[in-house]
Scaffold this motif. Structure first.
Motif: not given
Ligand code: ADP
Length: 526
Positions: A407-415, A417-419, A480-483
């Motif tokens: 899932d491109l958008q979801r994985l973008e969301q993860v990266i 968020n981490l950045l 506190g919900i990003g991770l």
């Protein structure tokens, strides 16, 4: 010679002597008595004050007095001034009544030193039934007395210790019982066959039951909701494998108390002796907490849903205004417009995150799989975030050269968020590193910052919903919900997200995504 006159026996130890015989055999008798190891004195009861008429060698040695010094005296001189002794009163009483007795007296030698005199005293009765003499046979038992005193002291000390220990144990037992009874959690003790040995008050109250209905029953027979094969397996290995368990969730309709949700934890009671081979089972009622959580989730879900629609409209209007005023607006208006758009953007992201979190909680997240260039996806994310910051420089290292199916958008969301976290939590450093690699059949992505870092005890908690590290809560904004969302997304791709960090030095958040020979298979698994 001594002889017994059977017809006038008064008691067992009374001697019956004929006066003529005593005279006749006096020398032989003296020799015999002198060879005795015990001191012997004979007093004449028919003379005033019952004086000593004979003492043997052993008596002289024992007391230090010579025969000539004691003959004619009453025995009391041996007590010195130490007259107030129970044993002396017993002795006087026996003499007055013509009885024999055995006493232990404190006596004093000629040199004044104390010795314990174990005295057997017997009356001598004539054939006319008159007490003529008393014979005292005495032994110096000072050493034995010392040993007895010593032993008594030791015994007293030991008894005192035992008393103290018993008191301590009683108090400890009372204390522990009070603690267990006061616990706001059900507590059961089970034997190795999972039979209930005891339970605390809270358990009885929670399940509307009592000791008679519970003790001696198999735990599983207390309510049919406990009849879960998995729970049985878990409980059955607690003792043999010393395998404790925590937070086993049991939801159900319980007799008398209705719909409830319980968390069970069990462990072996670590003790030897009669209390070994027992299980301590705690039962926590989480019905109310779950209910509150659910209504909170419902509220969040409804609120974020309701917010999203007007926000999207607002965003659209702002974009139209931006377009319309493109050339006409003055610089100040333009800048205000841009700031409004970026704030709406932020608000939108928060609402989307909230909505995501409640969807994940309800298990309603849908992934949309497609094939995409993984390295490009990462560098696009970096570019987008780099454009929003002037304080930090994001560096990318490594590549995978892979087309990934996810899932491109979801994985973008993860990266993303981490950045964003890396930037937010490293206000005093400039560089952020994104490292891409292939490890075995996994893609690995790591985001490293040199910021505030995280304590090891918080490593797990930061992935929980709404958890924020307390020390930095007020310094940095966030919900506190990003991770939490990121971890769920990675988990939904069958990957793992984790953190390595050191306080005040920085953190590295990494995730891995598994590669299969045919990436499309993943979708089938999901
Ligand atoms: P938020 O940042 O909105 O609080 P997250 O779920 O993204 O929520 O993060 C949870 C918590 O983890 C944060 O509140 C913070 O305490 C900690 N955290 C996350 N990323 C970092 C980081 N890069 N450095 C230090 N702490 C972090």
């Amino acid at each position: 010679m001594f002889y017994q006159m059977k017809e006038t026996i008064l008691n067992d130890t009374t001697f019956y002597i004929s006066n003529e015989s005593v005279e006749k055999d006096f020398h032989l008798l003296t020799a015999a008595l002198d060879s005795s190891k015990s001191g012997v004195v004979i007093t004449d009861n028919q003379q005033p004050d019952n004086p000593i008429v004979f003492c043997n060698n052993a008596f002289e040695i024992m007391t230090g007095y010579s025969r000539s010094e004691v003959i004619g005296k009453n025995c009391r001189f041996l007590q010195g001034n130490d007259r107030n002794q129970d044993a002396r009163f017993q002795l006087s009483h026996a003499i007055d009544n013509g009885k024999s007795c055995k006493v232990e007296l404190r006596n004093y030698r000629k040199n004044g030193s104390l010795f314990w005199n174990e005295l057997y005293m017997s009356p001598v009765v004539s054939n006319k039934n008159v007490i003529t003499h008393f014979i005292g046979v005495q032994n110096d038992v000072t050493e034995r007395k010392k040993a007895e005193v010593f032993l008594q002291k030791e015994k007293d000390i030991l008894e005192k210790r035992i008393r103290e220990k018993t008191n301590y144990l009683n108090e400890t037992e009372e204390y522990l019982t009070a603690v267990i009874q006061g616990l706001q959690q059900g507590v059961l003790v089970l034997d190795k066959d999972l039979m209930v040995i005891s339970a605390n008050t809270f358990f009885y109250k929670t399940f509307s039951t009592n000791e008679d209905e519970v003790a001696g029953k198999l735990f599983f027979d207390l309510d049919e909701n406990w009849h879960l094969p998995e729970l049985r397996r878990t409980l059955e290995i607690v003792l043999p494998l010393n395998m404790p368990f925590e937070n086993f969730e049991v939801d159900g309709e319980f007799s008398f108390i209705g719909k409830r949700s319980f968390l069970l934890s069990g462990r072996r009671i670590e003790t030897t002796g009669i209390y070994s081979d027992r299980i301590l089972l705690t039962i926590e009622d989480q019905t109310e907490r779950k209910r509150k959580e659910m209504s909170k989730d419902d509220f969040l879900s409804i609120a974020s849903h309701e917010l999203k629609t007007p926000l999207t409209t607002l965003k659209g209007y702002m974009q139209i205004i931006e377009l319309v005023l493109q050339n006409d607006a003055n610089v100040q208006v333009k800048s205000l417009l841009q700031r409004s758009v970026s704030n709406i953007e932020k608000l939108n992201r928060l609402v989307v995150d909230l909505l995501d979190a409640s969807k994940i909680q309800a298990g309603k997240v849908q992934l949309h799989f497609e094939e995409f260039d993984f390295d490009k996806m990462v560098s696009d994310c970096i570019e987008n975030i780099q454009a929003t910051t002037q304080t930090h420089r994001i560096k990318m290292e490594g590549e995978t050269h892979l087309h990934y199916y996810g899932d491109l958008q979801r994985l973008e969301q993860v990266i993303t968020n981490l950045l964003m976290n890396a930037i937010k939590y490293s206000p005093n450093s400039k560089e952020i590193l994104v490292h891409l690699s292939l490890v075995s059949n996994f893609i690995k992505v790591s985001v490293t910052d040199h910021g505030v870092g995280i304590k090891q005890e918080d490593y797990k908690k930061i992935f929980e919903r709404f958890y924020r590290v307390q020390t930095i809560q007020h310094k940095f904004p966030g919900m506190g919900i990003g991770l939490y969302i990121s971890e769920q997304i990675i988990k939904n791709h069958h990957g793992t997200l984790w953190v390595e960090s050191e306080e005040a030095k920085g953190s590295t958040f990494s995730f891995t995504l598994p590669l299969t020979s045919n990436q499309k298979e993943i979708q089938a698994i999901l």
